[in-house]
Design a protein around this motif. Structure first.
Motif, PDB file in Angstrom:
ATOM      1  N   GLY A 144       0.819  -1.216   0.000  1.00 63.78           N
ATOM      2  CA  GLY A 144       0.000   0.000   0.000  1.00 63.78           C
ATOM      3  C   GLY A 144       0.847   1.257   0.000  1.00 63.78           C
ATOM      4  O   GLY A 144       0.537   2.234  -0.696  1.00 63.78           O
ATOM      5  N   LEU A 145       1.920   1.238   0.776  1.00 64.80           N
ATOM      6  CA  LEU A 145       2.778   2.422   0.827  1.00 64.80           C
ATOM      7  C   LEU A 145       3.566   2.595  -0.465  1.00 64.80           C
ATOM      8  O   LEU A 145       3.750   3.719  -0.946  1.00 64.80           O
ATOM      9  N   SER A 146       4.007   1.491  -1.048  1.00 58.70           N
ATOM     10  CA  SER A 146       4.817   1.586  -2.266  1.00 58.70           C
ATOM     11  C   SER A 146       4.021   2.187  -3.423  1.00 58.70           C
ATOM     12  O   SER A 146       4.514   3.029  -4.178  1.00 58.70           O
ATOM     13  N   ARG A 147       2.777   1.743  -3.546  1.00 56.73           N
ATOM     14  CA  ARG A 147       1.939   2.277  -4.624  1.00 56.73           C
ATOM     15  C   ARG A 147       1.715   3.773  -4.495  1.00 56.73           C
ATOM     16  O   ARG A 147       1.568   4.475  -5.492  1.00 56.73           O
ATOM     17  N   LEU A 148       1.658   4.232  -3.268  1.00 59.58           N
ATOM     18  CA  LEU A 148       1.411   5.651  -3.023  1.00 59.58           C
ATOM     19  C   LEU A 148       2.683   6.466  -3.183  1.00 59.58           C
ATOM     20  O   LEU A 148       2.686   7.556  -3.774  1.00 59.58           O
ATOM     21  N   LEU A 149       3.785   5.933  -2.650  1.00 56.71           N
ATOM     22  CA  LEU A 149       5.017   6.710  -2.629  1.00 56.71           C
ATOM     23  C   LEU A 149       5.693   6.770  -3.986  1.00 56.71           C
ATOM     24  O   LEU A 149       6.373   7.755  -4.301  1.00 56.71           O
ATOM     25  N   ALA A 150       5.506   5.738  -4.813  1.00 58.25           N
ATOM     26  CA  ALA A 150       6.187   5.717  -6.118  1.00 58.25           C
ATOM     27  C   ALA A 150       5.843   6.965  -6.940  1.00 58.25           C
ATOM     28  O   ALA A 150       6.742   7.716  -7.336  1.00 58.25           O
TER      29      ALA A 150
END
Ligand SMILES: NC(=O)c1ccc[n+]([C@@H]2O[C@H](COP(=O)([O-])OP(=O)(O)OC[C@H]3O[C@@H](n4cnc5c(N)ncnc54)[C@H](O)[C@@H]3O)[C@@H](O)[C@H]2O)c1
Ligand SMILES: NC(=O)c1ccc[n+]([C@@H]2O[C@H](COP(=O)([O-])OP(=O)(O)OC[C@H]3O[C@@H](n4cnc5c(N)ncnc54)[C@H](O)[C@@H]3O)[C@@H](O)[C@H]2O)c1
Ligand SMILES: NC(=O)c1ccc[n+]([C@@H]2O[C@H](COP(=O)([O-])OP(=O)(O)OC[C@H]3O[C@@H](n4cnc5c(N)ncnc54)[C@H](O)[C@@H]3O)[C@@H](O)[C@H]2O)c1
Ligand SMILES: NC(=O)c1ccc[n+]([C@@H]2O[C@H](COP(=O)([O-])OP(=O)(O)OC[C@H]3O[C@@H](n4cnc5c(N)ncnc54)[C@H](O)[C@@H]3O)[C@@H](O)[C@H]2O)c1
Lengths: 337, 337, 337, 337
Positions: A144-150
Motif C-alpha cells: 500500500g505504501l509503495s503504490r502511493l510513494l512511487a
C-alpha cells in the motif's frame, strides 16, 4: 501458458489461486494444503487439484473423503512457478524444496527480506524481478505504501515520509486474535520495522513508521504524512494519484466513513469476497500544508497483494513487460472501481 | 412475469432486488431510494431503474448525476407487487401509498405485526398469504426460529421453547452503533418481544425468549432449548433437520468456530456478498437431554429473509404453490451449501 | 490470627491478598510471584512480602531491584493456609508442595474438581470444607450460579435449570485474547461442562448449560431459566433473592444497561478496582411464566470468588461457622451495595 | 476557602467534585444534576449537596426519594467559582447564568474556544487565566498535547508537530457509541480541528493533527512526531520529560502493552476509579531520528483534565501561583505514579 502452483491455501493462497485462473496466460496446476478443513472443500468445489503439503497427512485427506492429486513435491515438479503462501517462516523452510526442483518461487511479505533476491512491488520495481530465482511480494502494508510513494517520489520528490499504521488485530476469521478493547502500540519501539520494509523497495527513501494494533478486522488504515521536495496544490496531488490504476479514491459525499462501508461497496459492486485490491484513499482527506502532504488510506490486508503476486509471476518468468502485465492483471481481475 | 418494485434500497432492499432479478418468473421494475449515496451508484451500475422515494429530493439525484426513472408513485403504479424495505416505521407510513394504488405489498419485520393481514414464513404458513393485500415477512430472528420450530413441532410436538438471542449490535456498515465493549440485556424485561413475534407465525406455540446485544456485526447467534412432547435421539433430530432445505449444518471438523469463518466459507463458495440465506446450525451442538433439545444456530441478519421475501411475492399473488415457490427460489438463488 | 499465604499474584491473587489484609482474624504472610513485572511492583508498594515462585528466577527479581522475602517453599512453611491462585493446571502441579508441608490449601476453579476433596461455595456447602486438606473454590460462573440456585432450590425446589453463559472473551488486560468481532459457541458441543461443575456443589441438581464467548472484557452475563417445583409470583422470588447478601439488584430506572455502567457504579461507590463481589441481577428482568423463572445476571469474573476464598480459609481451618464467616467477610470487605 | 460549585455531574463532573473535596483550600458547595440516576445516588452517598439543574425536574428527584439542596441558581449564588461540566454546547447556554451572578466559571473542552477569554493548560499558560471571568480547560487530547509540547518547545524549539490521534470510540459506560468493528478517519478532512485547539494554548506553534476513531473505550493513544529546532539525543529528551510532574513513563519491561494493563496498574496502585491523570508515555518508544522526535502516549480521557480544572480554579481567582497550585494539586490528588 504459465503453469502456476500455489503452496499454502489460506487467506492469501486461495485468492492467488482464483486470480491465476482468471489470467488468460496462466494455468493453475493446483494448490497444496496441510489439512482437509472447509477451505479444502471449497478448493475441491472449484475444481482445483489438491496436493498434500505434508505427505504424512495424506491419510487425513483420505479419511475426510477429500481427493488428492499428489503431494507438494508433485505440485512443484509440474509448475513453472510456485507462489508460496504459507504462514510466515514456513516459506523459508520451503525454499530448499523449490531449489531442489530449480523452480522459481514467489514468497510473501511474512518472510524476511533476505529469503529472496528481490522484494517486489509491480508499480515500483517490476523489472528487478526478471530472471530472479526467488522474489518476495512485500506485505500488504508495504504494498500500500509503495503504490502511493512511487508516483509522489517520481513527481515531487519525497523529503521524508512519516506514516502511522493503524492495523487490524486479526483477519475476520482469526477468532483467537485480540485485542478486544485496547489500542496497542505495536511494536512499542520506534520507528517500526515497516519503514525498513518499504526501503527494500525504495532503498533511498527517507521514511519513519509507527505501528498500532486495534480491535478491528476489516482493513488497516494509514495516517500518512509525506514532506515533499516541492509544494504542489492538493488538487495537483489528487490528479496525480487519480492517474494510478491501483489507487481508488473514496468519493466525497458517498457516505463511506470507514472500512465497513468500503467493503459493503465492494460487495455491492460484485467483487469476489468483497475484495479491495486497490489502496482506498479518502479523496477529501488529501491536503497539503506548506510542503507537507497528508491523507488517509485504507488497505485491505487480505487482497491488496493479489495483483502484485500475479505480476510477480510474469516478472520472474520475463513473460511480459511491466506495463503489459499490470494492464492484463487489472483487466482480468477487474481492478478499478 | 410478475412485475416487482422495491421501495427502500438498503441492506435488505438491495438483496431483494438482486434476488428478484434471479427469478425466472419475475421482473424488477426498479428501486426507490431517498439519497444518491454509494448504494445508488451500484444500483445504476446494475442497470436498475431508480425512483426518488422523496419527490422533493429529485434535485439531489440530478446534482449527483444519478439518472432517475421517476418517483416512487410511478414505481408503485408500474408494479404488480411492491416489497417495502424501508427502515422500521416508514413502512407503516407507506401503507397508504400502496392502498391508493391498490397494489399488494410486502413489509419487513421492523414493522408492527398489525401492519399486515398476515405475518409470513414460507416454511410455516405460506398459504395464509394467498390473496392478502398486505403481508409482513417476519424479522431475521423470527424467520430463523420459524424454520427450526416448524419441523420440530410437526414431528415431535413442542412443549415449550426457550431461546436466548445473542444479537449483533449493528450491521457491518453501521458505524454509529454500539456497544464497543459490553454485553447488554436488551430488552432487560423478560420474556422479550421476540417470542410473541414467533407467535404471529405459530399462534399456539409456547415460547419464551431472552435478548442480548453484543459487540459483533456479522450474525446473530441463538442458544436454543426446545422441550419436546416426545424424546427422540439426537441423531433423529439431526436427520429431521437435515431434510430441511433452509437449514445448513456447520459440519463437524470443518474448523468453523463462529460467524467469521462461516462468512469466509460463504465467500469462498462464491455467495454474493457472502450471504448465508440458511440458518447455520452447528451439527455438533445438537443434543437431547431427556425431553430437552439444545442447539446453537447462527443467523445472518442481512440475508436470511431474502428467500422469504421472494416466496412472499408468489404467495401474495397466488402465482405458485408453497412447494413450487420454495423449490424455485432455492434453485434460482442457490440455497443449500 | 490465621497466617495466610497467596501463591500466584495475578488477577485473582492480588485481590485475595488485599482481602486477607482486610480481615480482622487473618494475616498475610506474603505472596509468591514468578516474574518481577508491574504487579510485583504494586505488591511491594502495598508492603506485601514477596516470594519467588520459581527459585531459579531469584536473579530476575534481584536484577529488577525487587526485594524478596524468600522462595515459595518458605511462604508455604510460614503459612497456616495457602490460597493457590496460579493459572489453570499449575495448581495441580503445586499440590505436592502443600502436601509436603502438610499445609491446607485452597485451589481455584481453573483446576479440575478432583484436585480437592471438596468444591466450595460459602452459601451452598460451607460446612463440607471443614477439616479438608484441599478445597477448590469453584469458578466465577459456578459461584454466580450457586449463589442464585441455593435459595431457589431450598425454597421452591428446582425441577430443571437451563442457563446460557455469555462469557467475556478475556479480562481487560489480556490483550492477546479474542474474538474481536464474533460470537463463538464455546464449547460447541452441548450441554457444556459448566453444568457438571455446578453439580460439584449441588450433586442432585438438574442443570444444562450452554456457553458462548463474545468480544467484551468487563463481565460475564447469564441468561437464566429455572423451572421450579412450585409457581411463586415474580415478586416473591424478588423478595427471596433480595434477602441474599451476595446478590445485588440492579435497580429499575437507574439507567444501568450493562457491565460498563455497573462497573462505573462500583467505581463511583469507591470499590477497590471497581470490583463487584456480588451477582448483579437486573431487578426488572425477574419474571415467572407458569413454572419458569427467568432473569439476567452479570458476573464480575475478576472478583466474585474473592469473598468465597476468604470464607474457604475459615471453613478449611474450622475457625468460624458459616454464618459468622459470611457476615465477617461481608462486613470487612463492604459487600452489599 | 474557595467555595466551588460543580454544574453537571457526569464523567468529568464527578471527578472534579471529588478532587475539589481533596483540596485543603477548597470546599465543595454542591453539584447540579439533571436526573436522579445512579450517579445522583452516589453523590448523595458521598454527602454532596445536590441541586436540580433543571428546576422543572425537581419532582423527579422527589419521586425518586433523592433529597435536593436547591436548584442550580442557588448553587451558583453560593459559589465563588463554578466548574461547568455539562455536555458540549450546554456550557454555552449556561454562560448567561454565571454572568447574571457575576460568578467566574470554568468550562470544558467540549465548548468552542470563544466561550471564554482564555483556553487553559496549567503547565503552559496558567497566568493568563488570572482575573478572567471565564476560562476553558482544554479537551483531554489538547491537555495531553500541551503538557508534552510545552517542555519540548521551551527546550529545543518545535519546528513542526504532526500527531495522529487514535481516539477511543466512547467512554466505558457509553454503550450507544460505536464503531463495533471499524477504524474511522474522523474527521475525514485534514488536518483536523485538534491542531487549532492546541493553538489556543500555543498560538505560534506549527502543528498538524489527524484523527481516527476505533472500537476501544479505555484511553486515546497519540502517535506523535515533533520535528525539533535542535537535535537532542533520545536520552536527553527522556530526561527532560522525566522532570515533568504530569508525564508518566510506562517503564520498560513492566509488560504494559496498552491501556488495559495501564488501567490495571492504576487500579492496583489504588487510584480512585483507576484514573490516570498523567500522560502515559511509553519510555521505550521515545526515539530521535535526525531532527524528528517520535513517541507514543496514552491519554485517559476521563481524568487527565481533572488536575487542570483544579488549577484553573486557583488561577481564575488568583489564589495561588502556578508553581504553588500545581504542587498542591499534585500532592492532594497523588499525581505521580
Ligand atoms: N492475511 C494477511 O493479512 C496477509 C497480508 C499480506 C501478506 N500475508 C502473508 O502471506 C503469507 C500467508 O498468510 P495467510 O494470511 O494467507 O496465512 P493463512 O494462515 O491464512 O494461510 C496459510 C495456509 O498455509 C497452510 N500451511 C501451513 N503450513 C504449511 C506448509 N508447511 N506447507 C503448505 N501449506 C502450509 C495453512 O494450512 C494455511 O492454509 C504470510 O507470509 C503472511 O505474512 C498475509
Ligand atoms: N438489517 C437487518 O439486519 C434486517 C434484518 C431483517 C429485517 N430487517 C428489516 O428490514 C427493514 C429495512 O431494514 P434495512 O436494514 O434494510 O435498513 P437500511 O437502513 O439498510 O435501508 C433502508 C433504506 O430505505 C431508505 N429509506 C429511508 N426512508 C425511506 C422512504 N421514506 N422511502 C423509501 N426509502 C426510504 C434508506 O435510504 C435506505 O436505503 C426494516 O424493517 C428492518 O427492521 C432488517
Ligand atoms: N481471571 C478470572 O476471570 C478468573 C475467575 C475465577 C477463577 N479464576 C481462576 O483463578 C486462577 C488464577 O487465574 P488468574 O486469572 O488470576 O490468572 P493470572 O494469570 O492473572 O494470574 C496467575 C498468576 O500466577 C503466576 N504464576 C504462574 N505460574 C506460577 C507458578 N508456578 N507459581 C506461582 N505463581 C505462578 C503468574 O505469574 C500470575 O501472576 C485460575 O485457576 C483461574 O481459572 C480466574
Ligand atoms: N468524557 C470525556 O472523555 C471528556 C474528556 C474531556 C473533556 N470532556 C468535556 O467535558 C464536558 C462534560 O463531558 P462528560 O463526558 O463529563 O459528559 P457526561 O455526559 O458524562 O456528563 C454531563 C453531565 O451533565 C448533565 N447535564 C446535562 N444537561 C445539563 C444541564 N443543562 N445542566 C446541568 N447538567 C446537565 C448530565 O446529566 C450529565 O450528568 C464536555 O464539554 C466534554 O466535551 C469530556
Amino acid at each position: 501458458m504459465l503453469k502456476v502452483g500455489v503452496n499454502g491455501y489460506g487467506t492469501i493462497g486461495k485468492r492467488v489461486a482464483d486470480a491465476v485462473c482468471a489470467q488468460p496466460d496462466m494455468e493453475l496446476v493446483g494448490v497444496a494444503k496441510t489439512r482437509p478443513n472447509f477451505e479444502a472443500e471449497t478448493a475441491v468445489r472449484n475444481g482445483y487439484s489438491l496436493y498434500a503439503a505434508l505427505p504424512e497427512r495424506v491419510d487425513q485427506f483420505d479419511d475426510a473423503g477429500v481427493p488428492l492429486a499428489g503431494v507438494v513435491d508433485d505440485l512443484v515438479a509440474e509448475s513453472d512457478v510456485v507462489v508460496d503462501t504459507t504462514p510466515s517462516g514456513i516459506g523459508a523452510q520451503n525454499r530448499e524444496l523449490y531449489e531442489r526442483h530449480d523452480t522459481p518461487a514467489i514468497f510473501q511479505g511474512g518472510e524476511d527480506a533476505d529469503i529472496a533476491d528481490v522484494s517486489f512491488n509491480a508499480r515500483a520495481n517490476y523489472d528487478e524481478a526478471t530472471g530472479a530465482q526467488f522474489v518476495r511480494t512485500v506485505s500488504c502494508n508495504t504494498t500500500g505504501l509503495s503504490r502511493l510513494l512511487a508516483p509522489l517520489d517520481e513527481t515531487y520528490g519525497v523529503k521524508k515520509a512519516r506514516v502511522t499504521l493503524v492495523r487490524r488485530g486479526g483477519d475476520p476469521g482469526q477468532t483467537g486474535r485480540g485485542p478486544i478493547n485496547d489500542i496497542l502500540p505495536d511494536p512499542v519501539t520506534l520507528p517500526s520495522h515497516h519503514g525498513p520494509d518499504v526501503q527494500t523497495i525504495f532503498p533511498e527513501l527517507n521514511i519513519d513508521t509507527l505501528g498500532l494494533k486495534v480491535p478491528a478486522t476489516l482493513m488497516h488504515t494509514h495516517s500518512v504524512n509525506v514532506t515533499l521536495e516541492s509544494t504542489p496544490a492538493a488538487e495537483e496531488v489528487r490528479d496525480l494519484l487519480a492517474g494510478e490504476s491501483r489507487l481508488f479514491f473514496v468519493p466525497k459525499h458517498a457516505g463511506i466513513d470507514g472500512a465497513g462501508k468500503l467493503k459493503e461497496f465492494a460487495m455491492d459492486a460484485g467483487r469476489p469476497r468483497g475484495d479491495l485490491w486497490e489502496n482506498c484513499i479518502w479523496e477529501e482527506s488529501i491536503a497539503v500544508q506548506d510542503d507537507d502532504l497528508y491523507l488517509f488510506q485504507a488497505i485491505h490486508q487480505e487482497s491488496d497483494v493479489i495483483p502484485e503476486n500475479i505480476d510477480a509471476v510474469r516478472a520472474i518468468t520475463g513473460s511480459a513487460s511491466k506495463e503489459e502485465s499490470i494492464a492484463l492483471t487489472n483487466e482480468s481481475l477487474g481492478v478499478g472501481l
